[in-house]
Design an enzyme around this catalytic site. Structure first.
Site, PDB file in Angstrom:
ATOM      1  N   THR A  69       0.867  -1.170   0.000  1.00  0.00           N
ATOM      2  CA  THR A  69       0.000   0.000   0.000  1.00  0.00           C
ATOM      3  C   THR A  69       0.914   1.232   0.000  1.00  0.00           C
ATOM      4  O   THR A  69       2.130   1.108  -0.196  1.00  0.00           O
ATOM      5  CB  THR A  69      -1.001  -0.089   1.186  1.00  0.00           C
ATOM      6  OG1 THR A  69      -1.837   1.052   1.149  1.00  0.00           O
ATOM      7  CG2 THR A  69      -0.327  -0.179   2.541  1.00  0.00           C
ATOM      8  N   LYS A  73       3.658   1.488  -3.839  1.00  0.00           N
ATOM      9  CA  LYS A  73       3.122   0.903  -5.077  1.00  0.00           C
ATOM     10  C   LYS A  73       3.907   1.295  -6.322  1.00  0.00           C
ATOM     11  O   LYS A  73       4.106   0.476  -7.209  1.00  0.00           O
ATOM     12  CB  LYS A  73       1.651   1.312  -5.256  1.00  0.00           C
ATOM     13  CG  LYS A  73       0.710   0.657  -4.260  1.00  0.00           C
ATOM     14  CD  LYS A  73      -0.718   1.083  -4.563  1.00  0.00           C
ATOM     15  CE  LYS A  73      -1.716   0.385  -3.688  1.00  0.00           C
ATOM     16  NZ  LYS A  73      -3.095   0.615  -4.124  1.00  0.00           N
ATOM     17  N   GLY A 136      -4.636   7.046  -7.895  1.00  0.00           N
ATOM     18  CA  GLY A 136      -4.254   5.635  -7.968  1.00  0.00           C
ATOM     19  C   GLY A 136      -5.422   4.715  -8.305  1.00  0.00           C
ATOM     20  O   GLY A 136      -5.293   3.821  -9.164  1.00  0.00           O
ATOM     21  N   ALA A 137      -6.566   4.911  -7.639  1.00  0.00           N
ATOM     22  CA  ALA A 137      -7.724   4.028  -7.881  1.00  0.00           C
ATOM     23  C   ALA A 137      -8.222   4.209  -9.313  1.00  0.00           C
ATOM     24  O   ALA A 137      -8.528   3.229 -10.007  1.00  0.00           O
ATOM     25  CB  ALA A 137      -8.838   4.345  -6.885  1.00  0.00           C
TER      26      ALA A 137
HETATM   27  P1  NAP Z   1      -5.685   9.708  -4.789  1.00  0.00           P
HETATM   28  O1  NAP Z   1      -4.631   9.051  -5.594  1.00  0.00           O
HETATM   29  O2  NAP Z   1      -5.292  10.634  -3.693  1.00  0.00           O
HETATM   30  O3  NAP Z   1      -6.665  10.499  -5.805  1.00  0.00           O
HETATM   31  C1  NAP Z   1      -7.687  11.320  -5.310  1.00  0.00           C
HETATM   32  C2  NAP Z   1      -8.559  11.818  -6.463  1.00  0.00           C
HETATM   33  O4  NAP Z   1      -9.647  12.575  -5.887  1.00  0.00           O
HETATM   34  C3  NAP Z   1      -7.835  12.757  -7.426  1.00  0.00           C
HETATM   35  O5  NAP Z   1      -8.331  12.549  -8.730  1.00  0.00           O
HETATM   36  C4  NAP Z   1      -8.226  14.137  -6.894  1.00  0.00           C
HETATM   37  O6  NAP Z   1      -8.208  15.157  -7.881  1.00  0.00           O
HETATM   38  C5  NAP Z   1      -9.662  13.883  -6.477  1.00  0.00           C
HETATM   39  N1  NAP Z   1     -10.111  14.866  -5.488  1.00  0.00           N
HETATM   40  C6  NAP Z   1      -9.699  14.988  -4.211  1.00  0.00           C
HETATM   41  N2  NAP Z   1     -10.321  16.038  -3.617  1.00  0.00           N
HETATM   42  C7  NAP Z   1     -11.142  16.587  -4.556  1.00  0.00           C
HETATM   43  C8  NAP Z   1     -12.055  17.687  -4.560  1.00  0.00           C
HETATM   44  N3  NAP Z   1     -12.250  18.447  -3.468  1.00  0.00           N
HETATM   45  N4  NAP Z   1     -12.741  17.956  -5.710  1.00  0.00           N
HETATM   46  C9  NAP Z   1     -12.558  17.184  -6.833  1.00  0.00           C
HETATM   47  N5  NAP Z   1     -11.697  16.147  -6.883  1.00  0.00           N
HETATM   48  C10 NAP Z   1     -11.005  15.834  -5.765  1.00  0.00           C
HETATM   49  O7  NAP Z   1      -6.641   8.629  -4.079  1.00  0.00           O
HETATM   50  P2  NAP Z   1      -6.954   7.123  -4.575  1.00  0.00           P
HETATM   51  O8  NAP Z   1      -5.996   6.211  -3.935  1.00  0.00           O
HETATM   52  O9  NAP Z   1      -7.111   7.130  -6.042  1.00  0.00           O
HETATM   53  O10 NAP Z   1      -8.371   6.876  -3.852  1.00  0.00           O
HETATM   54  C11 NAP Z   1      -9.552   7.506  -4.317  1.00  0.00           C
HETATM   55  C12 NAP Z   1     -10.753   6.909  -3.587  1.00  0.00           C
HETATM   56  O11 NAP Z   1     -10.868   5.525  -3.938  1.00  0.00           O
HETATM   57  C13 NAP Z   1     -10.626   6.960  -2.075  1.00  0.00           C
HETATM   58  O12 NAP Z   1     -11.855   7.337  -1.528  1.00  0.00           O
HETATM   59  C14 NAP Z   1     -10.278   5.532  -1.678  1.00  0.00           C
HETATM   60  O13 NAP Z   1     -10.789   5.199  -0.411  1.00  0.00           O
HETATM   61  C15 NAP Z   1     -10.970   4.737  -2.770  1.00  0.00           C
HETATM   62  N6  NAP Z   1     -10.303   3.436  -3.028  1.00  0.00           N
HETATM   63  C16 NAP Z   1     -11.033   2.313  -2.902  1.00  0.00           C
HETATM   64  C17 NAP Z   1     -10.456   1.093  -3.159  1.00  0.00           C
HETATM   65  C18 NAP Z   1     -11.282  -0.160  -3.011  1.00  0.00           C
HETATM   66  O14 NAP Z   1     -10.704  -1.268  -2.983  1.00  0.00           O
HETATM   67  N7  NAP Z   1     -12.570  -0.055  -2.927  1.00  0.00           N
HETATM   68  C19 NAP Z   1      -9.116   1.012  -3.565  1.00  0.00           C
HETATM   69  C20 NAP Z   1      -8.391   2.197  -3.692  1.00  0.00           C
HETATM   70  C21 NAP Z   1      -8.998   3.413  -3.417  1.00  0.00           C
HETATM   71  P3  NAP Z   1      -6.860  15.987  -8.175  1.00  0.00           P
HETATM   72  O15 NAP Z   1      -6.056  15.158  -9.138  1.00  0.00           O
HETATM   73  O16 NAP Z   1      -7.353  17.246  -8.768  1.00  0.00           O
HETATM   74  O17 NAP Z   1      -6.155  16.185  -6.851  1.00  0.00           O
END
Ligand code: NAP
Length: 285
Positions: A69, A73, A136-137
């Site tokens: 994690t 990654k 990442g997701a």
């Molecule tokens: P990340 O890499 O930090 O990416 C976050 C994303 O959210 C970016 O595209 C960011 O946009 C956007 N964002 C954040 N704040 C925002 C706002 N105020 N307005 C508009 N866009 C906003 O996070 P991640 O690891 O991809 O995770 C994203 C979500 O997926 C999380 O909630 C996580 O819990 C969930 N997840 C679930 C699983 C599962 O197995 N179910 C696995 C992984 C992740 P910018 O690029 O503009 O900053």
């Protein structure tokens, strides 16, 4: 849950920094116990920047594999002897198998999402998908969807990140911004909507300011959220109220773990049994 230790028991773990919050040991040991596999799954703190030292240590101490994690990654990518297509496409490894001293890196997040979608009865091939987010997701889900034959519009607050993600498969992906009018226009031509931003996540994260794009979405289009806490985000509640099939991120979480255990053990597992064992453990904590 009972994991029996023997001299032959193979070691697995999750690494991260921080890592103590990880649910992987719970999920994996529940499945290991359910199928009577000769493995144990531990939790290992590995500080940022020390992926290579950990890899040498894991090989030396006979680990069969591990999950990674944050923040490992991406750092693991150049350290692998082999990479699967999804890991290469999205530039991140979350599962490493160690076989005869060789390391094989996989990304199971996207494959896990596809299996969850299958549980919902949604076939992505030929569909127009609206994907929110470029982190990442989103990368893992986009790579898997492209492989499954979908066309994707990636909407992100930072457009440069949507453009960078779109460059992964320019013939199948179109970048877009996150303005309300853009979201409504993209929704109107989409058959599947997936939220991979952190908007709506439990804790300090922000919420969607405007969900009017849901009203533009054609009837019957499924709405998915990668978030699993809360179980129903505002986005999913509004979509359900409008009559759309919905799915939270729990299926993705469970299926990525099942896929990882299949890679570690080289066995196909009964998915329903694996999911039930993992869910039952999560409900007990
Ligand atoms: P990340 O890499 O930090 O990416 C976050 C994303 O959210 C970016 O595209 C960011 O946009 C956007 N964002 C954040 N704040 C925002 C706002 N105020 N307005 C508009 N866009 C906003 O996070 P991640 O690891 O991809 O995770 C994203 C979500 O997926 C999380 O909630 C996580 O819990 C969930 N997840 C679930 C699983 C599962 O197995 N179910 C696995 C992984 C992740 P910018 O690029 O503009 O900053």
């Amino acid at each position: 849950m009972l994991v029996t230790l023997q001299n032959t028991t193979k070691k697995l773990c999750v690494i991260g920094d921080p890592v103590l919050h990880s649910r992987s040991p719970l999920l994996q040991n529940a499945m290991i116990s359910e199928f009577g596999l000769d493995y144990i799954y531990l939790c290992q703190h590995v500080p940022r920047g020390e992926s290579a030292q950990w890899l040498a240590c894991a090989k030396y101490s006979g680990y069969a594999g591990f999950n990674a994690t944050m923040p490992h990654k991406e750092a693991l990518m150049p350290l692998m002897d082999e990479l699967d297509d999804l890991a290469r496409l999205c530039g991140a490894v979350n599962t490493v198998c160690i076989r005869e001293g060789r390391t094989i890196g996989y990304n199971t997040d996207g494959g896990g999402f596809l299996r969850a979608l299958d549980d919902l009865g949604v076939i992505p091939a030929g569909k127009q998908v609206m994907l929110l987010g470029s982190g990442g997701a989103a990368k893992a889900v986009a790579a898997a969807l492209v492989g499954a034959g979908a066309a994707i519009t990636v909407c992100n607050r930072t457009i440069a990140k949507a453009e960078a993600l779109g460059a992964m498969a320019p013939h199948r992906m179109t970048p877009a911004d996150f303005r309300s009018e853009t979201l409504r226009a993209v929704a109107a031509r989409s058959q599947l909507l997936i939220n991979c931003t952190s908007l709506g996540m439990e804790g300090a994260a922000a919420q969607f300011k405007d969900l009017s794009f849901l009203e533009a979405l054609p009837q019957g289009a499924a709405v998915c959220d990668a978030i699993y806490a809360p179980a129903e985000t505002l986005l999913l509640r509004r979509a359900r109220e409008l009559g759309h099939p919905t799915m939270n991120g729990m299926g993705m979480l469970l299926h990525q773990a099942i896929l990882a255990l299949e890679h570690f053990t080289g066995q196909c597992l009964d998915r329903e049994r694996a999911k039930a064992a993992a869910m039952a453990t999560l409900e007990r904590v």
